[in-house]
Motif scaffolding. Structure first.
Motif, short mmCIF file in Angstrom:
data_model
loop_
_atom_site.label_atom_id
_atom_site.label_comp_id
_atom_site.label_asym_id
_atom_site.label_seq_id
_atom_site.Cartn_x
_atom_site.Cartn_y
_atom_site.Cartn_z
N ALA A 197 8.47 -23.74 -14.54
CA ALA A 197 7.20 -23.02 -14.37
C ALA A 197 7.37 -21.61 -14.90
O ALA A 197 8.32 -20.91 -14.52
N PRO A 198 6.48 -21.16 -15.78
CA PRO A 198 6.59 -19.80 -16.32
C PRO A 198 6.64 -18.74 -15.21
O PRO A 198 7.33 -17.75 -15.34
N VAL A 199 5.89 -19.00 -14.12
CA VAL A 199 5.89 -18.03 -13.01
C VAL A 199 7.32 -17.86 -12.46
O VAL A 199 7.77 -16.74 -12.18
N ALA A 200 8.02 -18.98 -12.35
CA ALA A 200 9.39 -18.94 -11.83
C ALA A 200 10.28 -18.12 -12.76
O ALA A 200 11.11 -17.32 -12.31
N LEU A 201 10.09 -18.35 -14.06
CA LEU A 201 10.90 -17.62 -15.05
C LEU A 201 10.64 -16.11 -14.95
O LEU A 201 11.58 -15.31 -14.91
N VAL A 202 9.34 -15.78 -14.88
CA VAL A 202 8.97 -14.35 -14.83
C VAL A 202 9.52 -13.71 -13.55
O VAL A 202 10.11 -12.63 -13.57
N LEU A 203 9.33 -14.42 -12.42
CA LEU A 203 9.80 -13.89 -11.14
C LEU A 203 11.31 -13.64 -11.17
O LEU A 203 11.80 -12.61 -10.70
N SER A 204 12.05 -14.60 -11.72
CA SER A 204 13.52 -14.48 -11.76
C SER A 204 13.92 -13.29 -12.63
O SER A 204 14.80 -12.51 -12.24
N CYS A 205 13.29 -13.19 -13.80
CA CYS A 205 13.66 -12.09 -14.70
C CYS A 205 13.31 -10.74 -14.07
O CYS A 205 14.10 -9.80 -14.13
N LEU A 206 12.14 -10.70 -13.42
CA LEU A 206 11.74 -9.44 -12.76
C LEU A 206 12.73 -9.09 -11.65
O LEU A 206 13.15 -7.93 -11.51
N ALA A 207 13.08 -10.09 -10.86
CA ALA A 207 14.02 -9.86 -9.75
C ALA A 207 15.35 -9.35 -10.29
O ALA A 207 15.95 -8.42 -9.73
N PHE A 208 15.80 -9.94 -11.40
CA PHE A 208 17.08 -9.51 -11.97
C PHE A 208 17.00 -8.07 -12.47
O PHE A 208 17.88 -7.25 -12.18
N LEU A 209 15.90 -7.75 -13.19
CA LEU A 209 15.76 -6.39 -13.73
C LEU A 209 15.67 -5.35 -12.61
O LEU A 209 16.28 -4.29 -12.67
N LEU A 210 14.94 -5.73 -11.56
CA LEU A 210 14.79 -4.83 -10.42
C LEU A 210 16.15 -4.61 -9.74
O LEU A 210 16.50 -3.48 -9.35
N THR A 211 16.91 -5.69 -9.64
CA THR A 211 18.25 -5.59 -9.03
C THR A 211 19.12 -4.64 -9.85
O THR A 211 19.77 -3.75 -9.29
N ALA A 212 19.13 -4.86 -11.16
CA ALA A 212 19.98 -4.03 -12.04
C ALA A 212 19.56 -2.56 -11.94
O ALA A 212 20.41 -1.67 -11.87
N LEU A 213 18.25 -2.35 -11.86
CA LEU A 213 17.73 -0.98 -11.78
C LEU A 213 18.11 -0.34 -10.45
O LEU A 213 18.58 0.80 -10.39
N LEU A 214 17.90 -1.10 -9.38
CA LEU A 214 18.21 -0.57 -8.04
C LEU A 214 19.69 -0.23 -7.92
O LEU A 214 20.06 0.80 -7.37
N LEU A 215 20.54 -1.11 -8.44
CA LEU A 215 21.98 -0.90 -8.29
C LEU A 215 22.50 0.20 -9.20
O LEU A 215 23.38 0.95 -8.81
N GLY A 216 21.96 0.26 -10.40
CA GLY A 216 22.52 1.19 -11.38
C GLY A 216 21.87 2.55 -11.42
O GLY A 216 22.48 3.52 -11.85
N ASN A 217 20.64 2.65 -10.98
CA ASN A 217 19.91 3.90 -11.22
C ASN A 217 19.21 4.48 -10.01
O ASN A 217 18.24 5.22 -10.17
N THR A 218 19.64 4.12 -8.83
CA THR A 218 18.96 4.70 -7.67
C THR A 218 19.96 5.19 -6.63
O THR A 218 21.14 4.83 -6.65
N ARG A 219 19.44 5.98 -5.73
CA ARG A 219 20.25 6.48 -4.61
C ARG A 219 20.76 5.32 -3.77
O ARG A 219 21.92 5.30 -3.35
N PHE A 220 19.89 4.33 -3.57
CA PHE A 220 20.29 3.18 -2.76
C PHE A 220 21.51 2.47 -3.39
O PHE A 220 22.47 2.13 -2.70
N GLY A 221 21.46 2.30 -4.73
CA GLY A 221 22.57 1.64 -5.43
C GLY A 221 23.86 2.42 -5.29
O GLY A 221 24.93 1.84 -5.06
#
Lengths: 349, 514
Positions: A197-221
């Motif tokens: 399902a394209p929705v699943a693909l988009v959700l997974s990619c978004l989740a991954f990008l958000l994870t990478a961003l949170l871990l690499g570029n935020t105070r929380f990370g």
């Protein structure tokens, strides 16, 4: 006297690591195949065509890649906090159960737009809460997250079996094939000829990008990394390691729960006992192989998805059991561990 | 001509032998261990460049040098922990190859580390037996008892190791090394964090081992203990040996070889002392640590620099950690800062605690200087690769840290790690709590640390530090609190007390103050 710069260290380390792991892994697999009188090229061709020869196969492979990417993203949070989230399988199962529960509500059939989204949210929350349980057990009860997670996996497995063989059993039948199929209108839609399902693909990619961003570029990370590397010292910086660990478990569990939910709505369209398909454990291997960093995860997850999808062709084309893909996965992981151990030893002496 | 009688010949021969052997001062005239042109490179970094050293049996050989001079690296090469890039090691004139520490142990080379490498969860006897091929607790218990008697140590085989002080753990490790046949004994900063009494016991044990023919290498930056114990000393600087001396040592020459300039002692500047309370303990009790705290009541006012003295585990550490809110008192009350101050700013951000174990408790291995400074400051919500880089560069310059913003904390030498810790102290800090602030630092780095601390201390703040070094307390503190068995036995201005009184209080030989 010994001065180590993180960036220099990382680049050379990663390049050497990549070549060593690839060389060792492929060498070991080739050696094994030669001893079984099998040609590595034939096997590679067969698995490659099984995974990538046409769009249907590619989309099937992507349907495996999606939960792998979600689980690996979730595990990045917990590994970064220095926690081993072995309970990821249970979190995926609970996510799938919560999604199914929402979609089984009588109102669901009348609201086709709202309920699949609600169901995904329920999966996310269910997995997150299950992850938090392991975190609370650790913080409050002093139970190591590995044992807590393992115990919760058994509980989740028990609950799913009870539901499938009990309250949610198919009319007149209770079997390992799972619950009744959900109404077609509640499935995640896929275009014709697509197995993902394209929705699943988009959700997974978004989740991954958000994870990478949170871990690499935020105070929380940054705080998460500090806790993972030295929780004792992190307190002196005003960080509460227990709270950070709990948040990591919740986020990790949430993404695993979302993966479980997507398995229900996008792949199986029902709840089955083996809904997690071992993707949680495979996620652990992927993150370890990626050196606990986000950058390499999509590629490694893709490789494992190709192995899993392509191995289906082995019994059909070559009369070889599909478990060979498991052997290849094992060889890669062992090579990675060996190279990591060797590099650590070299660095220390 | 008559030939001499045979017994006369034999007597003559022995007389000759005696003259040959004992006409020298050195009873063991041969070199036991010799390092020849040792080089060790870590990538481009040259940690050791052409180190040559001879150590004789029956002697204590000191190795001194500032932090980062290469002393520890050299000893790790000698014990097989790291492999030399080039050079030879001779043991009794035979070249040896050391792949692992086990190779060194089998050849009789053992090392006593600053922090003993032992098993805290196990008992004294279990630790003593560790590494032995045969499992015979009764025999080993007897051997342990015999060795304890021989060295004057007091140790119960069943005591869990975590209840022992660092000094006692060192004693146990020393006995274990002697039992496994160590003839070349290396000690890395052995007196760090141990009491004077334990130090005396250790020194007497080392002297007795020297007299039995062991070759002992003492790595230290404390010239007093090198002077008291060593027969020869080698001075290291920037990865090579820059000088040797025999007793009696010329201290100024040693210091000049160690540093570019002779270190100057910093003294505490006169500071205005107000009546405003910074920290108040009222009947505080705790069962943490070895002695816990027993109804401690004390008030610390602004402008005070408090030195905490006492045997290891007498309550100083628990006191500091309760003051830093890292531990909760089990009873009693703790008040930080006067009530009117609490309204303006969070008391947590005004209090800073610097632990003795910098790398395990204070810094985060694997994280860079920039990341440490980002964490210590008001961390922005979003962080880019350049965020905080300029600030990190400024801190590196200001605190003379040898490194770049991307240098990992664990890649810094001990002195630079301490400088980084000091750089992390927030400017608004009014209560600075420190465990052994100059632990493992050479004289130069220690002086720098104190200079910085005293300069940075705000007039409306206070500083409390624990130190096993009474001189450090008398030099830098305005008031001393001496702990014994969880109680404060002496509370006095440093100008009103002396070394002897503090020493007596440390060992519990005076009555507790009210």
């Amino acid at each position: 006297m010994l001065m180590k710069t993180i960036q220099q260290h990382d680049l050379t380390h990663l390049v050497i690591r990549f070549f060593c792991i690839t060389g060792l892994g492929f060498g070991a697999v080739c050696l094994l195949l030669f001893t079984l009188h099998l040609s590595p090229i034939t096997i590679a061709k067969s698995m490659g065509s099984g995974a990538l020869s046409n769009w249907i196969r590619i989309s099937h492979m992507l349907s495996i890649w999606t939960p792998l990417l979600l689980c690996s993203s979730g595990l990045l949070f917990t590994f970064r906090a220095g926690l081993w989230n072995i309970g990821i399988e249970g979190q995926m199962i609970i996510g799938a159960i919560c999604t199914t529960a929402v979609l089984r509500l009588p109102q669901a059939e009348n609201s086709h737009a709202l309920f699949p989204a609600l169901a995904m949210a329920a999966g996310l929350c269910g997995g997150g809460i299950w992850g938090m349980c392991a975190g609370i057990l650790k913080n409050r009860g002093g139970v190591n997250e590995i044992f807590g997670g393992l115990g919760l996996n058994f509980v989740a497995q028990g609950i799913i079996l009870w539901l499938i063989f009990g309250p949610w059993k198919r009319a007149g039948i209770a079997s390992m094939s799972g619950t009744n199929l959900l109404p077609h209108a509640l499935w995640l839609t896929s275009p014709a000829g697509w197995r993902v399902a394209p929705v699943a693909l988009v959700l997974s990619c978004l989740a991954f990008l958000l994870t990478a961003l949170l871990l690499g570029n935020t105070r929380f990370g940054l705080r998460l990394t500090a806790v993972g590397k030295n929780s004792k010292a992190s307190r002196l910086f005003g960080i509460k390691p227990e709270l950070i660990g709990l948040t990591a478990m919740m986020l990790g569990g949430g993404l695993a729960g979302l993966a479980g939910g997507l398995q229900v709505t996008g792949v199986y369209h029902r709840l089955i006992p083996a809904i997690s398909s071992g993707y949680g454990y495979l996620g652990l291997l992927i993150v370890m192989l990626a050196g606990y960093r986000a950058a390499a995860i999509p590629c490694i997850a893709l490789f494992f998805a190709c192995l899993a999808a392509g191995s289906i062709q082995l019994p059909i084309m070559l009369q070889i059991d599909s478990s060979l893909s498991g052997v290849i996965q094992g060889a890669c992981v062992l090579s990675a561990l060996l190279v990591h151990g060797f590099q650590t030893k070299r660095r220390n002496t | 001509m008559t030939l001499p009688a045979p017994d006369y010949c034999i007597s003559l021969f022995f007389l000759f032998l005696q003259v040959q052997l004992f006409s020298r001062n050195d009873p063991f005239p041969f070199t036991m261990i010799e390092l020849i042109d040792i080089h060790k490179y870590f990538g481009d970094v040259k940690a050791l460049t052409g180190v040559s050293l001879q150590v004789n049996p029956g002697s204590i050989h000191g190795i001194v040098g500032e932090n980062g001079a290469g002393k520890t690296t050299l000893m790790k090469v000698l014990t097989g922990y790291i492999h030399r890039t080039s050079g030879s090691i001779l043991l009794n004139n035979e070249e040896i190859t050391l792949h692992t520490p086990m190779d060194a142990i089998q050849l009789g080379i053992g090392m006593l580390y600053q922090e003993p490498l032992d098993f805290l969860q196990l008992s004294v006897l279990d630790n003593f037996m560790a590494g032995n091929e045969r499992f015979s607790p009764e025999t080993m218990s007897r051997i342990l008892e015999k060795l304890s008697k021989r060295f004057g140590f007091e140790m119960q085989p069943d005591t869990p190791l975590h209840l022992l002080t660092v000094g006692e753990r060192q004693q146990l490790e020393l006995m274990r090394l002697i039992h496994v046949g160590t003839r070349v004994l290396i000690l890395d900063e052995p007196t760090t964090g141990i009491s004077d009494e334990q130090q005396e016991l250790l020194f007497s044990a080392l002297r007795s081992l020297r007299d039995e023919g062991c070759a002992i290498i003492l790595v230290s930056h404390k010239l007093d203990e090198v002077d008291a114990l060593c027969d020869q000393v080698s001075i290291m600087r920037k990865g090579t040996i820059v000088g040797h001396q025999q007793q009696p040592f010329n201290r100024n020459a040693i210091l000049q070889a160690m540093f570019d300039t002779l270190p100057q002692k910093e003294t505490a500047p006169a500071r205005h002392q107000g009546n405003k309370e910074i920290l108040k303990f009222t009947h505080v009790c705790s069962s943490n640590g070895r002695s816990g705290l027993d109804r401690i009541s004390v008030t610390i006012t602004q402008g005070e620099v408090i030195g905490l003295a006492g045997l290891d585990g007498s309550g100083q550490t628990v006191f500091l950690r309760i003051a830093g809110k890292l531990l909760e008192p089990e009873s009693g009350t703790l008040q930080r800062f006067a009530a009117e101050d609490n309204e303006s700013d969070s008391t947590d951000s005004q209090t800073v605690f610097l632990p003795a174990d910098r790398l395990n408790e204070g810094l985060i291995p694997g994280m860079s200087i920039r990341e440490h400074l980002l964490l210590a400051d008001e961390t922005p919500l979003v962080i880019f690769p350049e965020t905080g880089r300029q600030k990190a560069k400024q801190a590196i310059d200001k605190f003379s840290i040898i490194g770049t913003p991307d240098t990992a904390a664990d890649g810094l030498s001990g002195g630079n790690q301490q400088r980084l810790l000091l750089a992390l102290i927030p400017t608004q800090a009014r209560l600075i709590l420190m465990e052994n602030p100059t632990r493992g630092l050479d004289v130069q780095s220690g002086n720098w640390t104190w200079q910085h601390l005293l300069d940075q201390m705000p007039d409306n703040g206070a500083m409390i530090f624990a130190s096993p070094d009474l001189e450090e307390i008398l030099d830098h503190a305005s008031r001393v609190l001496v702990f014994f068995d969880g109680k404060i036995l002496l509370d006095s201005a440093t100008s009103d007390t002396d070394f002897d009184e503090i020493s007596q209080a440390i060992t519990g030989r005076i009555k507790a103050c009210s």
